[in-house]
Design an enzyme around this catalytic site. Structure first.
Site, PDB file in Angstrom:
ATOM      1  N   ASP A  33       2.643 -18.594 -38.719  1.00 40.89           N
ATOM      2  CA  ASP A  33       2.892 -19.088 -37.237  1.00 40.89           C
ATOM      3  C   ASP A  33       3.462 -20.451 -37.235  1.00 40.89           C
ATOM      4  O   ASP A  33       3.658 -21.210 -38.099  1.00 40.89           O
ATOM      5  CB  ASP A  33       1.426 -19.235 -36.598  1.00 40.89           C
ATOM      6  CG  ASP A  33       0.483 -20.219 -37.110  1.00 40.89           C
ATOM      7  OD1 ASP A  33       0.419 -21.453 -37.143  1.00 40.89           O
ATOM      8  OD2 ASP A  33      -0.223 -19.960 -38.086  1.00 40.89           O
ATOM      9  N   ASP A  56       2.103 -23.366 -35.560  1.00 42.47           N
ATOM     10  CA  ASP A  56       1.136 -24.206 -35.185  1.00 42.47           C
ATOM     11  C   ASP A  56       1.239 -24.442 -33.587  1.00 42.47           C
ATOM     12  O   ASP A  56       1.516 -23.139 -33.168  1.00 42.47           O
ATOM     13  CB  ASP A  56       1.192 -25.500 -35.871  1.00 42.47           C
ATOM     14  CG  ASP A  56      -0.243 -26.349 -35.861  1.00 42.47           C
ATOM     15  OD1 ASP A  56      -1.033 -25.642 -36.378  1.00 42.47           O
ATOM     16  OD2 ASP A  56      -0.125 -27.379 -35.525  1.00 42.47           O
TER      17      ASP A  56
END
Length: 290
Positions: free
Chosen positions: A210, A212
């Site tokens: 991802d 973040d």
């Protein structure tokens, strides 16, 4: 020439190694407590292998409660020479996208609730972690990832946070914009420091799941999306690991970067002042010198 034994510490989504010959889960006792789980040992392409699921099978340990000292001690105790850490992480860089791997070469340690050293009162030691990973081992991981078809980034700074919560937006922007970090995770510290104290070569393969929380188009971390990416990452991680025996070989000389001599001048306590109880616990980690 010594015998190579590759130790793999598997992170989120990576709970075994496929294709091991003579594979068996083995209990390994450590004076630093129980490791995260049994250790899976066997051979792959003629090279000894050991696998330890960092969180335990079934993911029972949080990043804070992982028994890092016991894990590293147990791997050293059974003869591991080279440790490959595989872990999930978030990215602070647009070009380091979910599904990519980063072979980390630097860390910023923001953890605060973990035991970070085998040494202390009764035997004080100071090792250098200026360069906390092994370039030889890291290069093998990069080559293996490329052969697996993974988009891999050679080098990056890993921000180790305590967790278990993900970053606030303010923290995420600070780590990215002010501190210049590349990826963020919760488990490579104090693991890398302890591997250095145990004179083990250590490389970190961070698997991006991802962005973040800093990315304006992605918003907060979505655990559902992370799990999806983890599945693909885990498959690629297993493929990477399978290629390492062919790259590292069954025999090895001294580490050209000195990882296997990290304690050479690190122990400060005079021999007559050392605590016998602590010295007994250090038999595997520092047995070469003690």
């Amino acid at each position: 020439m010594a015998e190579t034994m590759i130790g793999v510490i598997g992170g989120s989504g990576v709970y075994d190694i496929e294709g091991l010959e003579g594979a068996e889960w083995r209990d390994v006792a450590s004076p630093w407590g129980a490791p995260s789980d049994q250790i899976l040992v066997g051979t792959l392409a003629g090279v000894k292998m050991a696998f330890l699921p960092r969180h335990g099978r079934g993911h029972v340990h949080s990043p804070t409660t992982v028994p890092y000292r016991a894990n590293i001690d147990a791997l050293k105790r059974i003869g591991v020479t080279d440790v490959i850490s595989v872990s999930a992480c978030g990215s602070f860089r647009e070009e380091m996208a979910p599904g990519d791997f980063v072979v980390v070469d630097q860390f910023i340690d923001r953890t605060f609730a973990r035991e970070k050293s085998f040494f202390g009162t009764g035997c004080v030691a100071h090792v250098s972690v200026a360069h906390p990973t092994c370039p030889r081992l890291g290069a093998a991981c990069v080559e293996a990832a490329r052969a697996q078809g993974v988009n891999v980034h050679d080098g990056g700074t890993y921000l180790a946070m305590e967790g278990p919560q993900f970053s606030s937006l303010a923290e995420s922007k600070m780590y990215r914009e002010v501190w210049g970090c590349d990826v963020i995770g919760m488990t490579n510290m104090p693991e890398a420091k302890l591997a250095r104290e145990a004179e083990l070569c250590y490389a970190s393969v961070a698997m991006i799941t991802d962005y973040d929380s800093w990315h304006p188009d992605h918003g907060e971390v979505d655990v559902t999306e992370i799990i999806k990416t983890l599945t693909g990452n885990a498959e690629n991680a297993r493929g990477l690991v399978k290629r390492l025996p062919g790259l590292l070989g069954a025999r090895r000389g001294d580490c050209p970067h000195g990882c296997d001599k990290a304690l050479e001048f690190a122990i400060m306590t005079a021999p007559e002042k050392r605590d016998p109880a602590l010295m007994a616990k250090l038999d595997a980690v520092a047995g070469r010198l003690l």
